[in-house]
Design a protein around this motif. Structure first.
Motif, PDB file in Angstrom:
ATOM      1  N   TRP A  76       0.834  -1.201   0.000  1.00 53.06           N
ATOM      2  CA  TRP A  76       0.000   0.000   0.000  1.00 53.06           C
ATOM      3  C   TRP A  76       0.872   1.255   0.000  1.00 53.06           C
ATOM      4  O   TRP A  76       0.643   2.199  -0.767  1.00 53.06           O
TER       5      TRP A  76
ATOM      6  N   TYR B 164       2.552   1.626  -3.375  1.00 51.51           N
ATOM      7  CA  TYR B 164       1.567   2.083  -4.371  1.00 51.51           C
ATOM      8  C   TYR B 164       1.408   3.594  -4.303  1.00 51.51           C
ATOM      9  O   TYR B 164       1.433   4.287  -5.330  1.00 51.51           O
ATOM     10  N   HIS B 165       1.276   4.109  -3.086  1.00 51.29           N
ATOM     11  CA  HIS B 165       1.119   5.559  -2.949  1.00 51.29           C
ATOM     12  C   HIS B 165       2.403   6.297  -3.306  1.00 51.29           C
ATOM     13  O   HIS B 165       2.356   7.416  -3.839  1.00 51.29           O
TER      14      HIS B 165
ATOM     15  N   VAL C  18      -7.161   6.239  -4.556  1.00 55.94           N
ATOM     16  CA  VAL C  18      -6.998   5.936  -3.122  1.00 55.94           C
ATOM     17  C   VAL C  18      -7.728   4.638  -2.786  1.00 55.94           C
ATOM     18  O   VAL C  18      -7.218   3.799  -2.026  1.00 55.94           O
TER      19      VAL C  18
ATOM     20  N   GLY D 111      -5.797   1.646  -3.556  1.00 61.00           N
ATOM     21  CA  GLY D 111      -4.784   1.439  -2.515  1.00 61.00           C
ATOM     22  C   GLY D 111      -5.364   0.752  -1.283  1.00 61.00           C
ATOM     23  O   GLY D 111      -4.715  -0.091  -0.656  1.00 61.00           O
ATOM     24  N   TRP D 112      -6.607   1.084  -0.933  1.00 63.57           N
ATOM     25  CA  TRP D 112      -7.226   0.474   0.249  1.00 63.57           C
ATOM     26  C   TRP D 112      -7.425  -1.036   0.088  1.00 63.57           C
ATOM     27  O   TRP D 112      -7.531  -1.763   1.069  1.00 63.57           O
TER      28      TRP D 112
END
Lengths: 341, 367
Positions: free
Chosen positions: B221, B224-225, B267, B270-271
Motif C-alpha cells: 500500500w 503504491y502511494h 486511493v 490502494g485500500w
C-alpha cells in the motif's frame, strides 16, 4: 462553566429521561427474572430466561425443603432423563434434582459439583450427560443467555446483573418486548428475540425436581407422528463417522478429574453418558480415551450411529431426544445388556 | 519471534505514544524545545488518554506548553468540542460500523464475488476506514477541547482531494507531518538529486505502510502511494492544490469533480491492499474488478441504506470543507431549535445503530 453545564443538562434531558424510563421499566418488569425471587413453575416469561440461573435458583429455593442428594447434570438434553424414571435405579433415600443448563459444558458441571461439595451437600447419585457438540468447553459463556449463575461461577454478581441490564437496551429486543407486552400477540418478527407462546418456554413443570415435561409435544407425536415429523426440518447428516477434532484440552481434563475426585469423595453412585445425537458423529477416539481413563466403567458412549440416533421418532427435533431414549439408556447403563447395541 | 504473536504482545497505542516520546526527544536534541523538568507534565504529554487509542500524534511543541499553562474553561471551545465528539461518534458508529458489515463479507468471500460486488466492497471499505479513523480522531480532539486542549488536526476532508499530494496533506496529518519532519527532511527531503528525492519519497511511504502493520500488504500500500506521489514531486506539482476545492463556491467545477473522483478511485485501489489478508488476495481482488459487470455497482450502491448515510456525511463535510470539522459551524447561523433537532437526529441515529448488537443471542432454543 455553569452555563455550559446547565445547557448540557437541558440538552440531554430528553435522552436522560428516555434512558431513565427504560431503566425503571427494567427494574419493574425484570424481563429476564434475575433481579427478584420467582416461582419458576408458574412463570411464562416473554423473554427467554437464563436456564442456568433458573436451575440454580430453583435449587437454592427447594433444597432446604427437599435436601437433594441425587443430581442430573448436563444440557437441556437432560430432559430425556426423567427423575421419576431415574429413581427406579437408585437405592433408597434419594432426593433428585435436575441441575441442568442450556448448552451445559464441562466448566458448568465442574463448578456445580464443586459448589455442592464446598457447601457440604451430599452427592449420593449423579447422572452426567455430555454431548459431543456442546459439552467440551472449559470457559464460562459470554452474553446473558448461557452465562453461569455467579454462585457457581464465582463471577462478580454486579457484572452478571449488568450483562442483563445492558442486553435490555438492545433496540430490536425492546421493540419486540414492549409490542408483546402491550398487544399480547406473538408476531413472526419476534422469533429471534422472544419466546413463542405456542411452544413450551423452558421453565420447569415440576419445581421439586426441576423437570421439564414437553407434554404438548409428546401428545402431538403420539396423536399423529407423520404430521408432526412432516412439519419438522432435520439437517442432512454429513456422513462424518468420527469427530475429527479432539475437543478435550488439558484444562477440561483437569476439571474432569476434579469431578471424579469429588464424586469419589462422596462415594457417589454415578454414570457418565455421551448423548446419542441425530448427527451420528462418534466422539473423537482421543476424547473417548480421556473419558474412559477418567471415569472407567462408569462411562457410556452412545454417540455415533446406533438404534437411538437412527430414527427421527426418537427425537423431538434435530437436537433433543425424547424420554423414551433416556429410559432405554438408563436401563442399559444401570442394568447392562451386552447385545443391546 | 512470530509476527502474529507481536499483535498480542504489543500494548494498545504503542505506536502513538512511542512517536510522542520520539518527537519530544528529537525536538529537545535539535534545541527546538526546552527539556521539561516536570515529570508529571511529561507523562501527561506521553499518555494523555484521548490520544492513546488512535492519535492524533501530538508534538511536544504543541501540547506541552498547553499542559504547563493554567487552563480556564472556554465555553465556545467546549461546545465546539461537543459537536466534534458528536460528529466523530456519527462517523464511527453509523458510517464505519455499517460500512464494515458490507465490506467485510465481500473481502472475506471475494473469490466468488462479481466485479460489481468487489467494487462495492472497495467503496464501502474506503468509507469504513475513513469513518473509523477520522471518527476516533474527532472524538479525541473533541474531548481535548472539553479539557481545554487544542490537539493537532488529523483529517481534513481527504476525500475531497484533487490529487494524491493533496490527499496526503489531508489524511492522517499528524503521522504524515511527523514522518516529514523527523524522517523525510533529515534524509534530505526534496532537495538534492532526483534520485535522492525518489529514494526519500519511497522510504517515507514504505515506513508509513510498515507503521500500520507487520504485513506485506501495508508495505505494498505504501509503495503504491509512493508510485502515485512520485510524478507530482518530481515535476514540482505536489503543492498545486493547497486551498480548498471549490473555494467560495457551493459546487465544484466539472474539472474539480473529475479530479476528486479520480483521486478517490486511486486511493480506493490502494485500500484494497490495505484491507486484503495478503498480497495474493489483493491482486486477485484487483483482477476480479476487471470486468464489464463492474458498472452494476453504480446502481446497486443506491440500494444500501449505508450509502445514503455516507451521502449525508459527504454533504455535511462538503459544506464544512473549509472548517476544522464537520459540525464546526454547521447550522450555527440557524435558530437553535433547528440546530438541536439536527443534533438530536444524529444522536438518535447513533443510538439506533449502537443499540442493535446483532451478535447478542436472545433465544437459545425454541421448542
Amino acid at each position: 462553566m455553569n452555563r455550559f453545564i446547565k445547557k448540557a443538562v437541558l440538552f440531554f434531558a430528553p435522552l436522560t429521561l428516555l434512558f431513565a424510563s427504560i431503566t425503571v421499566c427494567y427494574f419493574i418488569l425484570d424481563p429476564f427474572r434475575v433481579l427478584y425471587t420467582y416461582d419458576f413453575n408458574n412463570e411464562r416469561p416473554i423473554a427467554q430466561l437464563n436456564g442456568d440461573f433458573v436451575s440454580t435458583e430453583m435449587f437454592l429455593k427447594m433444597n432446604p425443603k427437599y435436601h437433594y442428594n441425587s443430581f442430573i447434570f448436563g444440557s437441556s438434553r437432560t430432559l430425556a432423563y426423567l427423575p421419576d424414571h431415574w429413581k427406579d435405579y437408585l437405592s433408597n433415600n434419594y432426593s433428585i434434582f435436575r441441575f441442568n443448563a442450556p448448552g451445559e459444558n464441562i466448566y458448568g458441571i465442574y463448578t456445580k459439583i464443586k459448589y455442592l461439595d464446598n457447601n457440604n451437600i451430599p452427592i449420593k447419585n449423579a447422572l452426567i450427560i455430555l454431548c459431543r457438540n456442546c459439552s467440551f468447553s472449559d470457559k464460562n459463556y459470554t452474553g446473558h443467555l448461557l452465562r453461569k449463575h455467579p454462585l457457581t461461577s464465582q463471577e462478580n454478581r454486579l457484572f452478571f446483573q449488568l450483562e442483563f441490564f445492558k442486553v435490555f437496551f438492545n433496540r430490536d429486543f425492546l421493540m419486540c418486548y414492549f409490542d408483546m407486552l402491550i398487544n399480547k400477540q406473538y408476531k413472526s418478527y419476534m422469533e429471534n428475540y422472544l419466546n413463542d407462546s405456542r411452544f413450551e418456554v423452558g421453565c420447569p413443570d415440576d419445581n421439586s425436581t426441576n423437570t421439564m415435561l414437553l407434554t404438548g409435544r409428546e401428545k402431538m407425536i403420539m396423536d399423529n407422528p407423520k404430521k408432526y415429523y412432516a412439519d419438522l426440518k432435520f439437517p442432512q447428516r454429513t456422513g462424518e463417522k468420527n469427530d475429527s477434532v479432539s475437543r478435550i484440552n488439558e484444562k477440561q481434563k483437569m476439571m474432569l478429574y476434579e469431578i471424579k475426585k469429588i464424586l469419589d469423595k462422596h462415594n457417589t453412585e454415578y454414570r457418565v453418558v455421551i448423548s446419542p445425537l441425530y448427527e451420528q458423529i462418534k466422539l473423537n477416539p482421543k476424547d473417548k480415551k480421556i473419558l474412559d481413563d477418567c471415569f472407567g466403567e462408569n462411562m457410556y458412549d452412545f454417540s455415533g450411529k446406533n438404534k437411538f440416533s437412527e430414527d427421527r421418532i426418537n427425537f423431538y427435533e434435530w437436537s433433543h431426544y425424547r424420554p423414551l431414549v433416556g429410559d432405554s439408556i438408563m436401563s442399559e447403563i444401570y442394568r447392562p445388556n451386552i447385545d443391546s447395541l | 519471534m512470530n509476527i502474529k504473536l507481536l499483535h498480542l504482545v504489543l500494548p494498545v497505542g504503542i505506536s502513538f505514544y512511542t512517536f510522542h516520546t520520539l518527537s519530544y526527544t528529537i525536538d529537545v536534541y535539535r534545541r527546538k524545545f526546552e527539556p521539561t523538568k516536570d515529570i508529571t507534565s511529561f507523562f501527561l504529554f506521553v499518555s494523555i488518554f484521548p490520544l492513546a487509542m488512535a492519535g492524533p500524534i501530538e508534538r511536544a511543541t504543541n501540547l506541552l506548553p498547553q499542559i504547563y499553562k493554567r487552563r480556564t474553561f472556554d465555553y465556545a471551545q467546549a461546545t465546539d468540542g461537543m459537536r466534534q465528539i458528536l460528529w466523530g461518534l456519527f462517523k464511527k458508529v453509523v458510517i464505519a460500523d455499517n460500512c464494515a458489515t458490507i465490506a467485510n463479507p465481500i473481502f472475506e468471500g471475494f473469490e466468488n464475488a462479481s466485479a460489481g460486488t468487489l467494487l462495492l466492497g472497495a467503496i464501502f471499505f474506503s468509507f469504513q476506514i475513513y469513518g473509523d479513523f477520522s471518527g476516533y480522531s474527532d472524538m479525541a480532539i473533541g474531548i481535548g477541547k472539553l479539557l481545554g486542549f487544542r490537539f493537532l488536526n488529523n483529517f481534513h476532508f481527504p476525500y475531497f482531494s484533487r490529487d494524491i499530494a493533496e490527499f496526503w496533506r489531508r489524511w492522517h496529518i499528524s503521522l504524515n507531518t511527523w514522518f516529514r519532519d523527523y524522517l523525510y527532511i533529515p534524509l534530505g527531503g526534496s532537495h538534492g538529486t532526483k534520485w535522492l528525492v525518489v529514494r526519500n519519497t519511497f522510504i517515507i511511504f514504505l515506513v508509513s505502510g510498515f507503521w500500520h502493520g507487520a504485513n506485506w500488504t501495508f508495505i505494498a500500500w505504501g509503495a503504491y502511494h509512493a508510485i502515485l506521489f512520485l510524478p507530482l514531486i518530481l515535476f514540482g506539482k505536489n503543492r498545486k492544490y493547497t486551498n480548498t476545492a471549490a473555494e467560495g463556491k457551493y459546487l465544484p467545477s466539472l474539472k474539480e469533480f473529475c479530479q476528486i473522483g479520480i483521486t478517490f478511485f486511486l486511493v480506493m485501489i490502494g485500500w484494497i491492499f490495505f484491507r486484503a489478508e495478503n498480497i495474493t488476495n489483493a491482486f486477485l481482488f484487483l483482477k476480479g474488478l476487471i470486468h464489464w459487470r463492474i458498472f452494476s455497482a453504480f446502481y446497486r450502491v443506491l440500494m444500501y441504506k449505508e450509502f445514503w448515510f455516507v451521502v449525508v456525511m459527504l454533504i455535511v463535510e462538503w459544506l464544512q470543507r473549509s472548517k476544522y470539522h464537520g459540525l464546526e459551524t454547521f447550522l450555527l447561523r440557524c435558530k437553535p431549535i433547528i440546530r438541536y433537532v439536527f443534533y438530536y437526529l444524529i444522536i438518535l441515529t447513533i443510538l439506533w445503530f449502537f443499540s442493535n448488537n446483532k451478535e447478542q443471542q436472545f433465544i437459545y432454543f425454541q421448542f
